[in-house]
Design a protein around this motif. Structure first.
Motif, PDB file in Angstrom:
ATOM      1  N   ARG A  31       4.463   1.818   7.200  1.00 14.51           N
ATOM      2  CA  ARG A  31       5.431   0.562   6.091  1.00 14.51           C
ATOM      3  C   ARG A  31       5.364  -1.232   6.088  1.00 14.51           C
ATOM      4  O   ARG A  31       5.557  -1.820   5.512  1.00 14.51           O
ATOM      5  CB  ARG A  31       6.580   1.597   6.096  1.00 14.51           C
ATOM      6  N   GLN A  32       5.868  -0.915   7.555  1.00 12.85           N
ATOM      7  CA  GLN A  32       6.315  -2.564   7.748  1.00 12.85           C
ATOM      8  C   GLN A  32       4.839  -3.040   7.562  1.00 12.85           C
ATOM      9  O   GLN A  32       5.157  -4.786   6.647  1.00 12.85           O
ATOM     10  CB  GLN A  32       6.654  -2.532   8.817  1.00 12.85           C
ATOM     11  N   ALA A  33       3.520  -2.873   7.968  1.00 11.59           N
ATOM     12  CA  ALA A  33       2.326  -3.658   7.819  1.00 11.59           C
ATOM     13  C   ALA A  33       2.029  -3.833   5.992  1.00 11.59           C
ATOM     14  O   ALA A  33       1.258  -5.037   6.045  1.00 11.59           O
ATOM     15  CB  ALA A  33       0.998  -2.833   7.918  1.00 11.59           C
ATOM     16  N   ALA A  34       2.664  -2.905   4.895  1.00 11.99           N
ATOM     17  CA  ALA A  34       2.272  -3.233   4.142  1.00 11.99           C
ATOM     18  C   ALA A  34       3.007  -3.642   3.517  1.00 11.99           C
ATOM     19  O   ALA A  34       2.657  -4.478   2.258  1.00 11.99           O
ATOM     20  CB  ALA A  34       2.526  -1.871   3.117  1.00 11.99           C
ATOM     21  N   TYR A  35       3.871  -4.406   3.889  1.00 10.38           N
ATOM     22  CA  TYR A  35       4.841  -5.412   3.225  1.00 10.38           C
ATOM     23  C   TYR A  35       5.036  -6.693   4.520  1.00 10.38           C
ATOM     24  O   TYR A  35       5.814  -7.591   3.488  1.00 10.38           O
ATOM     25  CB  TYR A  35       6.364  -5.198   3.258  1.00 10.38           C
ATOM     26  N   GLU A  36       4.114  -6.637   5.461  1.00  5.24           N
ATOM     27  CA  GLU A  36       4.626  -7.801   5.806  1.00  5.24           C
ATOM     28  C   GLU A  36       4.108  -9.255   5.604  1.00  5.24           C
ATOM     29  O   GLU A  36       4.486 -10.486   6.120  1.00  5.24           O
ATOM     30  CB  GLU A  36       3.532  -7.862   7.285  1.00  5.24           C
ATOM     31  N   ARG A  80      11.472  17.844 -15.317  1.00  2.70           N
ATOM     32  CA  ARG A  80      12.115  17.864 -13.968  1.00  2.70           C
ATOM     33  C   ARG A  80      12.341  16.408 -14.004  1.00  2.70           C
ATOM     34  O   ARG A  80      11.706  16.028 -14.854  1.00  2.70           O
ATOM     35  CB  ARG A  80      11.532  18.544 -13.002  1.00  2.70           C
ATOM     36  N   PRO A  81      13.085  16.032 -13.315  1.00  6.58           N
ATOM     37  CA  PRO A  81      13.024  14.274 -12.647  1.00  6.58           C
ATOM     38  C   PRO A  81      12.118  13.624 -12.170  1.00  6.58           C
ATOM     39  O   PRO A  81      11.426  14.623 -11.312  1.00  6.58           O
ATOM     40  CB  PRO A  81      14.203  14.220 -12.213  1.00  6.58           C
ATOM     41  N   ASP A  82      11.430  12.507 -12.805  1.00  6.51           N
ATOM     42  CA  ASP A  82      10.094  12.128 -12.053  1.00  6.51           C
ATOM     43  C   ASP A  82      10.351  11.854 -10.721  1.00  6.51           C
ATOM     44  O   ASP A  82      10.302  11.351 -10.083  1.00  6.51           O
ATOM     45  CB  ASP A  82      10.047  11.016 -12.401  1.00  6.51           C
ATOM     46  N   PRO A  83       8.687  12.752 -10.095  1.00  9.15           N
ATOM     47  CA  PRO A  83       9.411  12.745  -8.011  1.00  9.15           C
ATOM     48  C   PRO A  83       9.440  11.120  -7.356  1.00  9.15           C
ATOM     49  O   PRO A  83       9.322  10.630  -6.462  1.00  9.15           O
ATOM     50  CB  PRO A  83       7.992  13.669  -7.791  1.00  9.15           C
ATOM     51  N   GLY A  84       8.714  10.050  -8.072  1.00  6.93           N
ATOM     52  CA  GLY A  84       8.713   8.937  -7.735  1.00  6.93           C
ATOM     53  C   GLY A  84       6.623   9.411  -7.235  1.00  6.93           C
ATOM     54  O   GLY A  84       6.742  10.300  -7.035  1.00  6.93           O
ATOM     55  N   PRO A  85       6.235   8.215  -6.949  1.00  6.44           N
ATOM     56  CA  PRO A  85       5.102   7.867  -6.050  1.00  6.44           C
ATOM     57  C   PRO A  85       5.238   8.892  -4.706  1.00  6.44           C
ATOM     58  O   PRO A  85       6.315   9.109  -3.794  1.00  6.44           O
ATOM     59  CB  PRO A  85       5.456   6.176  -5.776  1.00  6.44           C
ATOM     60  N   PHE A  86       4.250   9.332  -4.495  1.00  6.34           N
ATOM     61  CA  PHE A  86       3.688   9.956  -3.081  1.00  6.34           C
ATOM     62  C   PHE A  86       3.821   9.072  -2.192  1.00  6.34           C
ATOM     63  O   PHE A  86       2.926   7.995  -2.076  1.00  6.34           O
ATOM     64  CB  PHE A  86       2.281  11.185  -3.429  1.00  6.34           C
ATOM     65  N   ASP A  87       4.189   9.832  -1.404  1.00  2.00           N
ATOM     66  CA  ASP A  87       4.714   8.493  -0.159  1.00  2.00           C
ATOM     67  C   ASP A  87       3.322   8.846   0.805  1.00  2.00           C
ATOM     68  O   ASP A  87       3.120   9.439   2.428  1.00  2.00           O
ATOM     69  CB  ASP A  87       5.799   8.598   0.413  1.00  2.00           C
ATOM     70  N   MET A 132       0.661  -1.288  -0.217  1.00  2.00           N
ATOM     71  CA  MET A 132       0.161   0.280   0.111  1.00  2.00           C
ATOM     72  C   MET A 132       0.787   1.179   0.259  1.00  2.00           C
ATOM     73  O   MET A 132       0.548   1.990  -0.639  1.00  2.00           O
ATOM     74  CB  MET A 132      -0.874   0.038   1.260  1.00  2.00           C
ATOM     75  N   PHE A 133       1.894   1.095   0.489  1.00  2.00           N
ATOM     76  CA  PHE A 133       3.233   2.141   0.414  1.00  2.00           C
ATOM     77  C   PHE A 133       3.862   2.316   0.070  1.00  2.00           C
ATOM     78  O   PHE A 133       4.846   0.776   0.138  1.00  2.00           O
ATOM     79  CB  PHE A 133       3.073   2.278   2.065  1.00  2.00           C
ATOM     80  N   PRO A 134       5.256   3.380  -0.567  1.00  2.25           N
ATOM     81  CA  PRO A 134       6.440   2.326  -1.060  1.00  2.25           C
ATOM     82  C   PRO A 134       7.449   2.669  -0.247  1.00  2.25           C
ATOM     83  O   PRO A 134       7.049   2.819   1.251  1.00  2.25           O
ATOM     84  CB  PRO A 134       6.443   4.089  -1.673  1.00  2.25           C
ATOM     85  N   PRO A 135       8.494   2.154  -0.544  1.00  2.68           N
ATOM     86  CA  PRO A 135       8.997   1.246   0.926  1.00  2.68           C
ATOM     87  C   PRO A 135       9.801   3.216   1.205  1.00  2.68           C
ATOM     88  O   PRO A 135       9.909   3.943   0.752  1.00  2.68           O
ATOM     89  CB  PRO A 135      10.464   0.872  -0.074  1.00  2.68           C
ATOM     90  N   GLY A 136      10.562   3.425   2.573  1.00  2.00           N
ATOM     91  CA  GLY A 136      11.403   4.477   2.801  1.00  2.00           C
ATOM     92  C   GLY A 136      12.540   5.180   1.778  1.00  2.00           C
ATOM     93  O   GLY A 136      12.838   4.551   1.083  1.00  2.00           O
ATOM     94  N   GLU A 137      12.956   5.860   1.987  1.00  2.00           N
ATOM     95  CA  GLU A 137      13.913   6.980   1.171  1.00  2.00           C
ATOM     96  C   GLU A 137      15.133   5.859   0.869  1.00  2.00           C
ATOM     97  O   GLU A 137      15.953   6.281   0.058  1.00  2.00           O
ATOM     98  CB  GLU A 137      13.866   8.460   1.932  1.00  2.00           C
ATOM     99  N   ASP A 138      15.210   5.131   2.294  1.00  2.00           N
ATOM    100  CA  ASP A 138      16.549   4.176   1.676  1.00  2.00           C
ATOM    101  C   ASP A 138      16.343   3.193   0.934  1.00  2.00           C
ATOM    102  O   ASP A 138      17.410   2.497   1.280  1.00  2.00           O
ATOM    103  CB  ASP A 138      17.207   3.880   3.692  1.00  2.00           C
ATOM    104  N   GLY A 139      15.321   2.519   0.443  1.00  2.00           N
ATOM    105  CA  GLY A 139      14.902   1.853  -0.359  1.00  2.00           C
ATOM    106  C   GLY A 139      14.443   0.520   0.746  1.00  2.00           C
ATOM    107  O   GLY A 139      14.476  -0.351   0.232  1.00  2.00           O
ATOM    108  N   ARG A 140      14.431   0.651   2.108  1.00  2.00           N
ATOM    109  CA  ARG A 140      14.132  -0.270   3.283  1.00  2.00           C
ATOM    110  C   ARG A 140      12.222  -0.788   3.280  1.00  2.00           C
ATOM    111  O   ARG A 140      12.296   0.712   3.436  1.00  2.00           O
ATOM    112  CB  ARG A 140      15.132  -0.033   4.396  1.00  2.00           C
ATOM    113  N   PHE A 154       0.511  -2.164  -4.973  1.00  2.00           N
ATOM    114  CA  PHE A 154      -0.276  -1.654  -4.549  1.00  2.00           C
ATOM    115  C   PHE A 154       0.290  -0.618  -5.569  1.00  2.00           C
ATOM    116  O   PHE A 154       0.240   0.575  -6.260  1.00  2.00           O
ATOM    117  CB  PHE A 154      -0.918  -1.208  -3.739  1.00  2.00           C
ATOM    118  N   TYR A 155       1.534   0.452  -4.710  1.00  4.08           N
ATOM    119  CA  TYR A 155       2.027   1.361  -4.906  1.00  4.08           C
ATOM    120  C   TYR A 155       2.473   1.865  -5.862  1.00  4.08           C
ATOM    121  O   TYR A 155       2.825   2.651  -7.055  1.00  4.08           O
ATOM    122  CB  TYR A 155       2.570   1.955  -3.994  1.00  4.08           C
TER     123      TYR A 155
END
Length: 438
Positions: free
Chosen positions: A101-106, A396-403, A76-84, A117-118
């Motif tokens: 974020r953890q619940a979305a990937y558990e 401009r660079p693609d800002p990526g998915p909105f967290d 449901m949510f993208p990974p954090g800024e460090d990719g984890r 989803f994201y």
């Protein structure tokens, strides 16, 4: 028998509630699967699981507390800024974000990287999140229109319910409901012309009349002599009243009235009788539109109802007729509906309308652009589209998915407010419920 019908009404409403929740979540489930998002769970209710069965990759089940439902989508949510997926922090707000974020990937499994989803286009995410409330809207429209066209609804008719003896201003009646006619009050035009209770008005000044709204408008637009055609004992009779100008309650344009507002208009002097009238498709759609508008107005006015709810729950004050009700209150109303002294088909129609009204409320409430509601996820996906479009236009660079996970602290606050409001309504529904009858 009364107790049995009350319990039966509560049970019927409970089943309607469960179906509405299941229908809502089916909208999310079907569109998520359509777009290839993995859905590990589809649940109706909260709390401990009453029953479940796994079919394919999804577990379907019912939980013991029928106050909502959910589907669990992977990512449901993208990974954090460090990719984890996980990163802990001493900040309580940051912890909320990371927990979400953890619940979305558990339940992430090999091969799910392309089924998150994201990772879906924003418009697909909007469809998935909108599909749930939309299913409630569809159900509400189908039931409302079906009941209006099949059973009919209580509405004012062109049949005379009572005839006024004299002309009295509406303000005077509002100030003193027991106000009687005085010698100085002129006779009502309807009384003077011989209009009688039970007459059905079928024409006004030579124009056919078949609904109250048209008749009300025609009367108010006329001051002076008029011809009123009525059906009495199977015959048509022309009456010739002279309508006078009077101060009357302002019309809402649909045959009803606006409390506390008055206008000067033509006055005949009778009260229409109410009856169950079937509506055609156009009339049903118009009434459904009015219900949506009224629902939006009620949602906007919700915060202003809190003081009255508090006073009704804890100060013993009278519960207002337009007071918000929760699941318990609605179920109680369902029990009262089956005890009403009305024909059985109208009891069925009333129960269906109660369930339809609940579904309309679910749609409007879930469309609020606030997390954790569906509208909050829709707003996040739309904002992502705007950001990406802006980046493309200005190269401009693609800002990526909105967290959306970053909004979880706000979501917890909103959820806390909703829970407090729900508890307040629950207490009011238990100790001082809204009742259909005195």
């Amino acid at each position: 028998m009364t107790a049995f019908m009350t319990v039966l009404g509560i049970v019927v409403f409970a089943f309607g509630l469960l179906f509405s929740i299941a229908w809502h979540e089916f909208g999310h489930l079907s569109t998520a699967k359509m777009f290839g998002i993995r859905v590990p769970q589809y649940m109706v209710g909260f709390g401990p699981t009453m029953w479940s069965r796994k079919k394919g990759e999804t577990e379907y089940g019912i939980k013991w507390i029928p106050l909502g439902g959910y589907i669990r989508m992977i990512g449901m949510f993208p990974p954090g800024e460090d990719g984890r997926v996980q990163r802990r922090s001493t900040s309580p707000f940051r912890g909320m974000i990371e927990d979400a974020r953890q619940a979305a990937y558990e339940e992430l499994q090999p091969g799910d990287e392309k089924r998150l989803f994201y990772t879906r286009a924003p418009w697909k995410r909007v469809i998935v999140m909108f599909a749930g409330p939309f299913m409630n809207l569809v159900l509400a429209v189908v039931v409302f229109v079906g009941v209006m066209m099949t059973f009919g609804i209580a509405t004012q008719t062109t049949t005379v319910g009572s005839v006024s003896d004299c002309v009295i201003k509406a303000e005077a009646v509002a100030e003193n409901p027991d106000r009687k006619c005085r010698d100085s009050d002129p006779a009502a035009p309807a009384k003077a012309a011989g209009l009688e209770r039970g007459d059905r008005i079928v024409g006004f000044n030579g124009r056919p009349i078949d609904d109250w709204e048209t008749l009300q408008t025609s009367i108010r637009d006329t001051i002076g002599p008029a011809t009123v055609t009525v059906e009495r004992d199977g015959k048509r009779v022309d009456l010739h009243p002279t309508l006078t100008e009077n101060t009357v309650t302002k019309s809402d344009g649909d045959g009803g009235y606006v409390d506390g507002e008055y206008v000067k208009a033509g006055f005949l002097g009778f009260t229409p009788a109410s009856g169950i009238v079937k509506q055609d498709f156009g009339q049903s759609v118009d009434r459904m539109g009015d219900m949506v508008v009224n629902g939006v107005d009620a949602l906007i006015a919700l915060p202003s109802k809190i003081p009255d709810l508090w006073n009704a729950a804890f100060q013993g004050e009278e519960r207002q007729e337009d007071s918000p009700v929760g699941v318990v209150g609605a179920a109680r109303v369902g029990g009262e509906v089956l005890n009403l002294d009305i024909p059985p088909e109208q009891r069925v129609a009333s129960m269906l309308l109660l369930v339809a009204g609940f579904n309309l409320s679910l749609f409007l409430f879930n469309m609020l652009p606030l997390l954790p509601l569906d509208g909050g996820h829709i707003a996040g996906a739309l904002w992502e589209s705007v950001r990406r479009a802006f980046a493309r236009v200005f190269r401009r660079p693609d800002p990526g998915p909105f967290d959306v996970a970053k909004l979880m602290p706000v979501a917890y606050v909103v959820a806390g407010v909703f829970i407090c409001f729900t508890l307040l309504v629950l207490v009011a529904d238990v100790v001082n419920p809204v009742q259909l009858t005195g």
